[in-house]
Design a protein around this motif. Structure first.
Motif, PDB file in Angstrom:
ATOM      1  N   ASP A 116      16.111 -10.558  -3.159  1.00  0.00           N
ATOM      2  CA  ASP A 116      14.895 -11.117  -2.586  1.00  0.00           C
ATOM      3  C   ASP A 116      14.209 -10.024  -1.775  1.00  0.00           C
ATOM      4  N   LEU A 117      13.334  -9.260  -2.435  1.00  0.00           N
ATOM      5  CA  LEU A 117      12.700  -8.115  -1.796  1.00  0.00           C
ATOM      6  C   LEU A 117      11.264  -8.446  -1.410  1.00  0.00           C
ATOM      7  N   PRO A 118      10.821  -7.960  -0.260  1.00  0.00           N
ATOM      8  CA  PRO A 118       9.452  -8.251   0.181  1.00  0.00           C
ATOM      9  C   PRO A 118       8.422  -7.529  -0.678  1.00  0.00           C
ATOM     10  N   GLY A 119       7.238  -8.128  -0.769  1.00  0.00           N
ATOM     11  CA  GLY A 119       6.151  -7.489  -1.489  1.00  0.00           C
ATOM     12  C   GLY A 119       6.164  -7.709  -2.982  1.00  0.00           C
ATOM     13  N   LYS A 171      21.356   8.719   6.559  1.00  0.00           N
ATOM     14  CA  LYS A 171      21.775   8.320   7.913  1.00  0.00           C
ATOM     15  C   LYS A 171      20.572   8.071   8.817  1.00  0.00           C
ATOM     16  N   ASP A 172      19.427   8.635   8.458  1.00  0.00           N
ATOM     17  CA  ASP A 172      18.207   8.464   9.253  1.00  0.00           C
ATOM     18  C   ASP A 172      17.244   7.469   8.620  1.00  0.00           C
ATOM     19  N   LEU A 173      17.663   6.823   7.549  1.00  0.00           N
ATOM     20  CA  LEU A 173      16.738   5.994   6.778  1.00  0.00           C
ATOM     21  C   LEU A 173      16.336   4.740   7.554  1.00  0.00           C
ATOM     22  N   ASN A 174      15.038   4.548   7.694  1.00  0.00           N
ATOM     23  CA  ASN A 174      14.503   3.282   8.186  1.00  0.00           C
ATOM     24  C   ASN A 174      13.112   3.088   7.584  1.00  0.00           C
ATOM     25  N   ILE A 175      12.538   1.922   7.813  1.00  0.00           N
ATOM     26  CA  ILE A 175      11.263   1.581   7.177  1.00  0.00           C
ATOM     27  C   ILE A 175      10.179   2.556   7.604  1.00  0.00           C
ATOM     28  N   SER A 176      10.127   2.871   8.888  1.00  0.00           N
ATOM     29  CA  SER A 176       9.069   3.735   9.405  1.00  0.00           C
ATOM     30  C   SER A 176       9.146   5.140   8.818  1.00  0.00           C
ATOM     31  N   ARG A 177      10.351   5.745   8.846  1.00  0.00           N
ATOM     32  CA  ARG A 177      10.492   7.112   8.332  1.00  0.00           C
ATOM     33  C   ARG A 177      10.165   7.186   6.847  1.00  0.00           C
ATOM     34  N   LEU A 178      10.693   6.227   6.086  1.00  0.00           N
ATOM     35  CA  LEU A 178      10.450   6.265   4.647  1.00  0.00           C
ATOM     36  C   LEU A 178       8.979   6.013   4.338  1.00  0.00           C
ATOM     37  N   GLY A 179       8.381   5.045   5.032  1.00  0.00           N
ATOM     38  CA  GLY A 179       6.967   4.766   4.801  1.00  0.00           C
ATOM     39  C   GLY A 179       6.089   5.965   5.122  1.00  0.00           C
ATOM     40  N   ASP A 180       6.398   6.668   6.213  1.00  0.00           N
ATOM     41  CA  ASP A 180       5.628   7.865   6.573  1.00  0.00           C
ATOM     42  C   ASP A 180       5.753   8.938   5.488  1.00  0.00           C
ATOM     43  N   ALA A 181       6.980   9.123   4.979  1.00  0.00           N
ATOM     44  CA  ALA A 181       7.204  10.138   3.939  1.00  0.00           C
ATOM     45  C   ALA A 181       6.439   9.790   2.668  1.00  0.00           C
ATOM     46  N   VAL A 182       6.471   8.525   2.277  1.00  0.00           N
ATOM     47  CA  VAL A 182       5.769   8.099   1.064  1.00  0.00           C
ATOM     48  C   VAL A 182       4.261   8.307   1.220  1.00  0.00           C
ATOM     49  N   ARG A 183       3.718   7.886   2.356  1.00  0.00           N
ATOM     50  CA  ARG A 183       2.269   8.034   2.569  1.00  0.00           C
ATOM     51  C   ARG A 183       1.866   9.509   2.608  1.00  0.00           C
ATOM     52  N   ARG A 184       2.713  10.346   3.207  1.00  0.00           N
ATOM     53  CA  ARG A 184       2.399  11.778   3.296  1.00  0.00           C
ATOM     54  C   ARG A 184       2.341  12.409   1.909  1.00  0.00           C
ATOM     55  N   VAL A 185       3.321  12.096   1.064  1.00  0.00           N
ATOM     56  CA  VAL A 185       3.357  12.687  -0.278  1.00  0.00           C
ATOM     57  C   VAL A 185       2.189  12.181  -1.123  1.00  0.00           C
ATOM     58  N   LEU A 186       1.821  10.930  -0.941  1.00  0.00           N
ATOM     59  CA  LEU A 186       0.688  10.388  -1.694  1.00  0.00           C
ATOM     60  C   LEU A 186      -0.638  10.972  -1.221  1.00  0.00           C
ATOM     61  N   ALA A 187      -0.746  11.273   0.073  1.00  0.00           N
ATOM     62  CA  ALA A 187      -2.031  11.682   0.645  1.00  0.00           C
ATOM     63  C   ALA A 187      -2.296  13.176   0.541  1.00  0.00           C
ATOM     64  N   GLU A 188      -1.251  13.987   0.642  1.00  0.00           N
ATOM     65  CA  GLU A 188      -1.437  15.439   0.701  1.00  0.00           C
ATOM     66  C   GLU A 188      -1.274  16.055  -0.687  1.00  0.00           C
ATOM     67  N   ASP A 189      -2.297  16.740  -1.138  1.00  0.00           N
ATOM     68  CA  ASP A 189      -2.338  17.270  -2.499  1.00  0.00           C
ATOM     69  C   ASP A 189      -1.307  18.363  -2.749  1.00  0.00           C
ATOM     70  N   SER A 190      -0.818  19.020  -1.684  1.00  0.00           N
ATOM     71  CA  SER A 190       0.122  20.137  -1.866  1.00  0.00           C
ATOM     72  C   SER A 190       1.384  19.706  -2.590  1.00  0.00           C
ATOM     73  N   TYR A 191       1.844  18.471  -2.359  1.00  0.00           N
ATOM     74  CA  TYR A 191       3.071  17.996  -3.019  1.00  0.00           C
ATOM     75  C   TYR A 191       2.858  17.926  -4.537  1.00  0.00           C
ATOM     76  N   ILE A 240      19.287  -0.112   0.933  1.00  0.00           N
ATOM     77  CA  ILE A 240      18.341   0.961   0.606  1.00  0.00           C
ATOM     78  C   ILE A 240      17.181   0.402  -0.212  1.00  0.00           C
ATOM     79  N   PHE A 241      17.472  -0.438  -1.197  1.00  0.00           N
ATOM     80  CA  PHE A 241      16.395  -1.064  -1.970  1.00  0.00           C
ATOM     81  C   PHE A 241      15.507  -1.916  -1.058  1.00  0.00           C
ATOM     82  N   GLN A 242      16.133  -2.612  -0.100  1.00  0.00           N
ATOM     83  CA  GLN A 242      15.364  -3.419   0.854  1.00  0.00           C
ATOM     84  C   GLN A 242      14.413  -2.541   1.666  1.00  0.00           C
ATOM     85  N   THR A 243      14.921  -1.408   2.134  1.00  0.00           N
ATOM     86  CA  THR A 243      14.100  -0.491   2.933  1.00  0.00           C
ATOM     87  C   THR A 243      12.955   0.080   2.106  1.00  0.00           C
ATOM     88  N   ILE A 244      13.242   0.440   0.856  1.00  0.00           N
ATOM     89  CA  ILE A 244      12.188   0.961  -0.025  1.00  0.00           C
ATOM     90  C   ILE A 244      11.073  -0.070  -0.181  1.00  0.00           C
TER      91      ILE A 244
END
Length: 431
Positions: free
Chosen positions: A302-305, A372-392, A272-276
């Motif tokens: 050894d985490l990327p980034g 169970k649905d966690l992957n890089i794409s789904r998590l990245g999309d969720a993070v970008r959405r929350v950062l971009a949309e002011d409603s959150y 999970i930390f790797q995916t984050i």
């Protein structure tokens, strides 16, 4: 002056709000004693509360770290089963040892964590008033509300009620041995049998860390149930922490901060930390990851980034600096973020975390990615959405205001002192 006794699980997520509550009562001139296993000694001592050790035979020093390690590697149903087994072992010890310890200490009123299910029976046996404190997600049942351990959304339709009933049936099967143990003990002590699971909780006051508006719609809560908001010290410092571990604030870059923490229990699932880390690679922000375990060696991750990875962080201080919090949907992290008006992305893992995450999604203050649905794409999309949309952010600020108005620690202590002085139910009065 009243002598209050505290009963709660040894997990930091339960000790911190209970110790904050105990310290508030102590400041008001009361005496407060927490009853706990040997492993909590160093944690509770730093809070300034009195401590009475119990359970030394069943829970010798080192037991807690071993159980943390096991639970920290589990997900879903296996984690829930492990937690219930742990709670049953603790409950049996409490029924054997706690009555004499409470009498010897001269306790007058009990504060019982809702998942310490032996507390109400012990209070009845000793003829002590007690207050239920929901430090985790409240488990009060009613037909329209999904079971606490599910990520199901609220729906008033008939089929959803049948779904909820089926979920509660499964929980009843998983917890049957706990209820049977209580039933046998009540019979042994010549106490009236419980007629409902709701009988486990206080008939005088029930205090919940949720603010009004965060929970699903309720129709059957007792009139003495109180949504007070989080039980946090006004200073923002946690009574139970690892103050000897310093945080390298000088390494913060000034970029928008994403703070990721899976708490102190579900913190050993490295993928999970790797995916984050991978999900945040292309985002213009600094990622700080707390492993929630002071014994961790962050150098072997050894985490990327090149995120800033620490074994343990000053939780609320990092949240205050964050633009976004990534969490397992533990109660204290979720409420800590909302108290600061910070939106979240939740990855619920086990126990009540799916239920907290589903409420977060309902409020619009965050996004949820099921483990169970966690992957890089789904998590990245969720993070970008929350950062971009002011409603959150706006919904997080709305809940921040609700938390402020709920009264928090001060309101909870007022309720408890009223129970102690009158011995009567304290009815909910909306702010």
């Amino acid at each position: 002056m009243t002598h209050f006794g505290i009963i709660c699980p040894a997990a930091i997520g339960h000790l911190n709000p209970m110790c904050a509550l105990g310290r508030e009562l102590q400041k008001r001139g009361n005496q407060v004693t927490l009853f706990g296993i040997p492993d909590v000694r160093s944690k509770v001592t730093q809070s300034g509360l009195d401590l009475q050790i119990i359970g030394e035979t069943e829970f010798p020093i080192g037991t807690l770290e071993q159980k943390y390690k096991q639970l920290g590697e589990m997900k879903g149903l296996s984690g829930l089963k492990f937690t219930l087994s742990w709670l049953q072992q603790e409950m049996a010890m409490l029924l054997r040892e706690l009555p004499e310890a409470l009498k010897a200490a001269g306790i007058e009123v009990l504060l019982v964590d809702q998942i310490s299910t032996a507390g109400g029976t012990i209070a009845d046996f000793l003829n002590l008033p007690f207050v239920t404190v929901c430090n985790a997600l409240l488990v009060n049942r009613e037909p329209g509300v999904p079971p606490f351990s599910t990520g199901w959304s609220y729906n008033p339709a008939w089929w959803a009620r049948l779904r909820n009933q089926a979920g509660n049936f499964l929980i009843d099967r998983l917890t049957r041995s706990i209820r049977e143990l209580i039933a046998r003990q009540r019979e042994l002590w010549n106490l009236a049998p419980y007629s409902s699971i709701l009988d486990f909780y206080s008939p005088l006051a029930q205090i919940c860390q949720l603010p009004p508006g965060f929970d699903f719609p309720r129709e059957q809560l007792p009139s003495w149930f109180h949504y007070t908001g989080p039980l946090k010290d006004p200073s923002g410092l946690e009574p139970v922490s690892f103050s000897s571990i310093s945080f390298p604030f000088e390494k913060l870059t000034g970029q928008p901060l994403i703070y990721a923490s899976l708490g102190t229990l579900q913190n050993r699932i490295r993928e999970i930390f790797q995916t984050i880390a991978e999900a945040c690679l292309e985002i213009d922000a600094q990622l700080v990851i707390s492993l929630g375990n002071p014994n961790s060696q962050e150098s072997d991750l050894d985490l990327p980034g090149s995120p800033l990875v620490v074994p343990y962080a000053p939780h609320q201080q990092l949240i205050e600096k964050a633009t976004l919090v990534i969490t397992h949907a533990g109660m204290n992290t979720t409420l800590g973020a909302l108290s600061s008006g910070v939106p979240l992305v939740a990855i619920p893992i086990t126990n009540e975390q799916p239920g907290i995450a589903s409420r977060l999604a309902k409020t619009g203050a965050g996004e949820v990615v099921a483990v169970k649905d966690l992957n890089i794409s789904r998590l990245g999309d969720a993070v970008r959405r929350v950062l971009a949309e002011d409603s959150y952010k706006q919904n997080a600020l709305r809940l921040q205001d609700a938390i402020y108005r709920a009264g928090g620690l001060t309101r909870a202590a007022d309720i408890i002192e009223e129970v102690a002085s009158t011995g009567k139910p304290v009815l909910y009065r909306p702010s």
